[in-house]
Motif scaffolding. Structure first.
Motif, PDB file in Angstrom:
ATOM      1  N   GLY A  51       0.825  -1.215   0.000  1.00 28.64           N
ATOM      2  CA  GLY A  51       0.000   0.000   0.000  1.00 28.64           C
ATOM      3  C   GLY A  51       0.859   1.265   0.000  1.00 28.64           C
ATOM      4  N   LEU A  58       2.459   1.834  -3.358  1.00 31.43           N
ATOM      5  CA  LEU A  58       1.479   2.333  -4.330  1.00 31.43           C
ATOM      6  C   LEU A  58       1.152   3.800  -4.059  1.00 31.43           C
ATOM      7  N   ILE A  95      -7.286   2.639  -5.414  1.00 37.52           N
ATOM      8  CA  ILE A  95      -7.207   2.760  -3.954  1.00 37.52           C
ATOM      9  C   ILE A  95      -8.509   3.333  -3.397  1.00 37.52           C
ATOM     10  N   VAL A 154      -4.836  -3.251  -7.345  1.00 34.81           N
ATOM     11  CA  VAL A 154      -4.046  -2.722  -8.458  1.00 34.81           C
ATOM     12  C   VAL A 154      -3.445  -3.909  -9.236  1.00 34.81           C
ATOM     13  N   THR A 210       2.239  -3.981  -8.953  1.00 33.40           N
ATOM     14  CA  THR A 210       2.587  -4.155  -7.540  1.00 33.40           C
ATOM     15  C   THR A 210       3.861  -4.994  -7.407  1.00 33.40           C
ATOM     16  N   GLY A 251       0.493  -6.508   3.203  1.00 30.67           N
ATOM     17  CA  GLY A 251      -0.582  -6.185   2.262  1.00 30.67           C
ATOM     18  C   GLY A 251      -0.375  -6.806   0.899  1.00 30.67           C
ATOM     19  N   PHE A 252       0.273  -7.941   0.869  1.00 36.09           N
ATOM     20  CA  PHE A 252       0.577  -8.611  -0.397  1.00 36.09           C
ATOM     21  C   PHE A 252       0.817 -10.094  -0.147  1.00 36.09           C
ATOM     22  N   ARG A 266      -6.030   9.583   4.565  1.00 34.67           N
ATOM     23  CA  ARG A 266      -6.105   8.582   3.497  1.00 34.67           C
ATOM     24  C   ARG A 266      -7.456   8.651   2.784  1.00 34.67           C
ATOM     25  N   ASP A 275      -9.065   6.343   1.532  1.00 36.60           N
ATOM     26  CA  ASP A 275      -9.870   5.124   1.659  1.00 36.60           C
ATOM     27  C   ASP A 275     -10.285   4.803   3.094  1.00 36.60           C
TER      28      ASP A 275
HETATM   29  P1  AMP Z   1      -3.275  -0.780   2.688  1.00 30.56           P
HETATM   30  O1  AMP Z   1      -2.369   0.374   2.914  1.00 30.56           O
HETATM   31  O2  AMP Z   1      -2.556  -2.109   2.805  1.00 30.56           O
HETATM   32  O3  AMP Z   1      -4.520  -0.721   3.518  1.00 30.56           O
HETATM   33  O4  AMP Z   1      -3.756  -0.692   1.142  1.00 30.56           O
HETATM   34  C1  AMP Z   1      -4.573   0.370   0.694  1.00 30.56           C
HETATM   35  C2  AMP Z   1      -5.041   0.161  -0.735  1.00 30.56           C
HETATM   36  O5  AMP Z   1      -3.909   0.071  -1.624  1.00 30.56           O
HETATM   37  C3  AMP Z   1      -5.843  -1.136  -0.999  1.00 30.56           C
HETATM   38  O6  AMP Z   1      -7.208  -1.013  -0.688  1.00 30.56           O
HETATM   39  C4  AMP Z   1      -5.614  -1.308  -2.518  1.00 30.56           C
HETATM   40  O7  AMP Z   1      -6.419  -0.451  -3.301  1.00 30.56           O
HETATM   41  C5  AMP Z   1      -4.172  -0.869  -2.677  1.00 30.56           C
HETATM   42  N1  AMP Z   1      -3.272  -2.024  -2.463  1.00 30.56           N
HETATM   43  C6  AMP Z   1      -2.566  -2.292  -1.347  1.00 30.56           C
HETATM   44  N2  AMP Z   1      -1.873  -3.434  -1.480  1.00 30.56           N
HETATM   45  C7  AMP Z   1      -2.157  -3.882  -2.725  1.00 30.56           C
HETATM   46  C8  AMP Z   1      -1.771  -5.013  -3.470  1.00 30.56           C
HETATM   47  N3  AMP Z   1      -0.981  -5.959  -2.977  1.00 30.56           N
HETATM   48  N4  AMP Z   1      -2.248  -5.131  -4.708  1.00 30.56           N
HETATM   49  C9  AMP Z   1      -3.046  -4.247  -5.215  1.00 30.56           C
HETATM   50  N5  AMP Z   1      -3.501  -3.169  -4.595  1.00 30.56           N
HETATM   51  C10 AMP Z   1      -3.061  -2.980  -3.343  1.00 30.56           C
END
Ligand code: AMP
Length: 200
Positions: free
Chosen positions: A45, A48, A67, A73, A78, A99-100, A143, A145
């Motif tokens: 995340g 990205l 996002i 994505v 990624t 997050g992956f 953020r 989201d």
């Molecule tokens: P996070 O910071 O882990 O909560 O991620 C926030 C947002 O980033 C997610 O809701 C996705 O839209 C995008 N994102 C994060 N990790 C990934 C990933 N591995 N693949 C694709 N999109 C991702």
């Protein structure tokens, strides 16, 4: 906690950190790298979001839309960002990738381009607890989201798209209950990683 490290992929130096949005992946990964300097924390995340912030990036707009809508994505994007970030830290012993993979296609793409994971750390937290945490964080995180609409979409994506990844790696999943105080979760993770690092 005692963990059976014999089920891990011994040759891999990669640990995937999964859990729903707001499960504490970022918080606990930050604790772990501070406690164990041989670890390198890479957040999919964050990488990205850095791309979105980079005015010269051709991918910023596409990623920003995904996002906001809690969508995944594209896998190649990624994986490429992660690969570049790993290459910048050649001295690190273990990579904590948080997050992956969030989708089976990402897991497959990563296996092909980089390799497999040693194990998957899963932070298990009920949705109502995660929702409350995200709304609280949204008051100050800035953020795009951390709002009710995005959160509902992110939960759906997690259930439908990320949970199959946990199923895929089920033999190598270590589940830790994340609905406790950050300090309690950290204490359990410290014990887990002491064992993992001792076997390296
Ligand atoms: P996070 O910071 O882990 O909560 O991620 C926030 C947002 O980033 C997610 O809701 C996705 O839209 C995008 N994102 C994060 N990790 C990934 C990933 N591995 N693949 C694709 N999109 C991702």
């Amino acid at each position: 906690m005692t963990v059976d490290t014999s089920k891990f992929a011994a040759s891999s130096n990669i640990i995937f950190v999964l859990g729903g949005p707001g499960s504490g992946k970022g918080t606990q990964s930050a604790f772990l790298v501070q406690r164990f300097p041989e670890l390198c924390h890479l957040s999919a995340g964050d990488l990205l979001r850095e791309e979105v912030a980079d005015k010269n990036s051709e991918l910023g707009e596409e990623i920003s839309h995904m996002i906001k809508n809690g969508l995944i994505v594209r896998a190649e994007v990624t994986v490429k960002l992660l690969q570049n970030a790993m290459a910048k830290n050649p001295e690190k012993k273990l990579f904590l990738i948080d997050g992956f993979p969030r989708a089976i296609a990402q897991a497959e793409c990563f296996e092909k381009m980089v390799g497999t994971c040693k194990f998957v750390l899963l932070l298990d937290v009920p949705e109502d607890v995660m929702r409350d945490r995200l709304l609280e964080r949204g008051k100050t995180s800035g953020r795009t989201d951390d709002n009710v609409e995005s959160i509902i979409k992110r939960f759906r994506t997690y259930r439908e798209t990320t949970m199959p990844v946990i199923e895929l790696y089920h033999e190598r999943v270590v589940t830790v209950r994340g609905d406790r105080t950050p300090e309690e979760v950290s204490a359990e993770l410290e014990s887990l990683f002491s064992q993992v690092i001792a076997t390296e």
